[in-house]
Write an enzyme that holds these catalytic residues in place. Structure first.
Site, PDB file in Angstrom:
ATOM      1  N   VAL A   1       0.843  -1.197   0.000  1.00 40.90           N
ATOM      2  CA  VAL A   1       0.000   0.000   0.000  1.00 40.90           C
ATOM      3  C   VAL A   1       0.878   1.247   0.000  1.00 40.90           C
ATOM      4  O   VAL A   1       1.994   1.239   0.512  1.00 40.90           O
ATOM      5  CB  VAL A   1      -0.957   0.031   1.219  1.00 40.90           C
ATOM      6  CG1 VAL A   1      -1.892  -1.170   1.201  1.00 40.90           C
ATOM      7  CG2 VAL A   1      -0.192   0.096   2.530  1.00 40.90           C
ATOM      8  N   CYS A   2       0.354   2.312  -0.597  1.00 40.12           N
ATOM      9  CA  CYS A   2       0.994   3.626  -0.563  1.00 40.12           C
ATOM     10  C   CYS A   2      -0.097   4.670  -0.794  1.00 40.12           C
ATOM     11  O   CYS A   2      -1.270   4.326  -0.932  1.00 40.12           O
ATOM     12  CB  CYS A   2       2.118   3.737  -1.586  1.00 40.12           C
ATOM     13  SG  CYS A   2       1.602   3.446  -3.290  1.00 40.12           S
ATOM     14  N   THR A   3       0.263   5.930  -0.845  1.00 40.17           N
ATOM     15  CA  THR A   3      -0.725   7.013  -0.853  1.00 40.17           C
ATOM     16  C   THR A   3      -1.707   6.914  -2.014  1.00 40.17           C
ATOM     17  O   THR A   3      -2.921   6.852  -1.820  1.00 40.17           O
ATOM     18  CB  THR A   3      -0.024   8.381  -0.900  1.00 40.17           C
ATOM     19  OG1 THR A   3       0.929   8.453   0.153  1.00 40.17           O
ATOM     20  CG2 THR A   3      -1.033   9.509  -0.765  1.00 40.17           C
TER      21      THR A   3
END
Length: 308
Positions: A174-176
């Site tokens: 996951v990331c922004t």
């Protein structure tokens, strides 16, 4: 009303310099500010402007065959999220430091926000690996997620070593907004991980779809807002970040005032420096700042005024 757009697309671009100039012209015409990075591998941007102008930007982008079909993450702006427009050409649209890592050739399977929510609800066995920087992780993250420990995405090459005992597990990166996970998930696959997913359209989309569900705290964002949350006035919103000094719960992100530090950290209002009113990450930075200020004042006082 102002709107902020967060977007990216990995696509072969034959002439990034030409695209840079076209983006500058388009954004100036629409009075948009923010940051755009273009390269041979694609485009990555975050822009703010009036609602109607950002929508015109999207329409214009969709007329370009190479840049159409982008998913734009939208959030309410402030009108001053960015001081100016910066469009740059770089070797990568997000610097990983890993050679020959092309998301158009190798990347993790996409998992939607709805699917991930279902996995949480049904208690499926999986492991979330947060591919953001360490200071981003502080203000908010998924329940039970594993921090990558990176200070910068350029350290991606070290992440696989930390997860060696998980090569046969189901992993969700996951990331922004998703741009880093395109490469991070592909990197894990290159290093022998078997079952790797990436959260489609990033944490922001999940938070907007399921506010205060499984993602705790606020999302760090790279503009003057510092953090982003949805339904944060509701009792189910949980503050998980803590002041770097007194450890009281706080979501107040600050930058160290020292010019060559500018470290991002969390400080409650009570722990801001009493003497100056500024934020310093440690006493050395404060002392260096005071020395710099004295030197600057002495230099200014030594300048003789012009006389006729």
């Amino acid at each position: 009303m102002y709107q902020i757009l967060l977007y990216y697309k990995y696509v072969d671009l034959p002439n990034p310099e030409e695209l840079k100039e076209a983006q500058i012209e388009l954004c100036q015409k629409l009075n948009l500010k923010g940051r755009i990075i273009v390269s041979n591998e694609g485009i990555n941007g975050t822009l703010e402007g009036k609602l109607e102008d950002t929508e015109k930007y999207i329409s214009s982008m969709n007329k370009d065959k190479l840049l159409s079909g982008i998913t734009y993450k939208k959030s309410e702006g402030t009108g001053n999220a960015f001081p100016k427009l910066r469009v740059r050409v770089r070797p990568e649209i997000v610097t990983s430091g890993v050679k020959n890592l092309n998301p158009n050739k190798i990347t993790g399977k996409y998992i939607s926000s709805e699917e991930l929510y279902s996995w949480f609800e049904n208690k499926k066995e999986f492991y979330i690996v947060d591919m953001r920087n360490d200071y981003e992780f502080l203000s908010g993250h998924f329940e039970g997620s594993i921090a990558s420990g990176m200070k910068n995405f350029f350290e991606l090459g070290k992440v696989a070593e930390k997860l060696l005992d998980m090569k046969d597990k189901t992993i969700v990166t996951v990331c922004t907004g998703g741009v880093r996970c395109e490469k991070a998930s592909g990197f894990l696959l290159q290093n022998g991980f078997k079952d790797v997913y990436q959260l489609k359209d990033g944490i922001q989309t999940f938070m907007e779809t399921y506010p205060n569900k499984y993602f705790k705290g606020k999302l760090y964002v790279f503009d003057n807002r510092m953090t982003l949350g949805f339904n944060t006035d509701k009792p189910e919103h949980e503050v998980i970040a803590r002041c770097s000094f007194c450890q009281v719960k706080s979501e107040n992100y600050v930058n160290c005032e020292l010019d060559y530090c500018h470290k991002h950290f969390i400080s409650c209002h009570d722990c801001l420096d009493d003497e100056t009113g500024f934020a310093f990450c440690n006493s050395d930075c404060k002392n260096n700042w005071k020395t710099q200020r004295i030197e600057r004042e002495n230099k200014l006082s030594s300048i003789q005024p012009l006389t006729n």
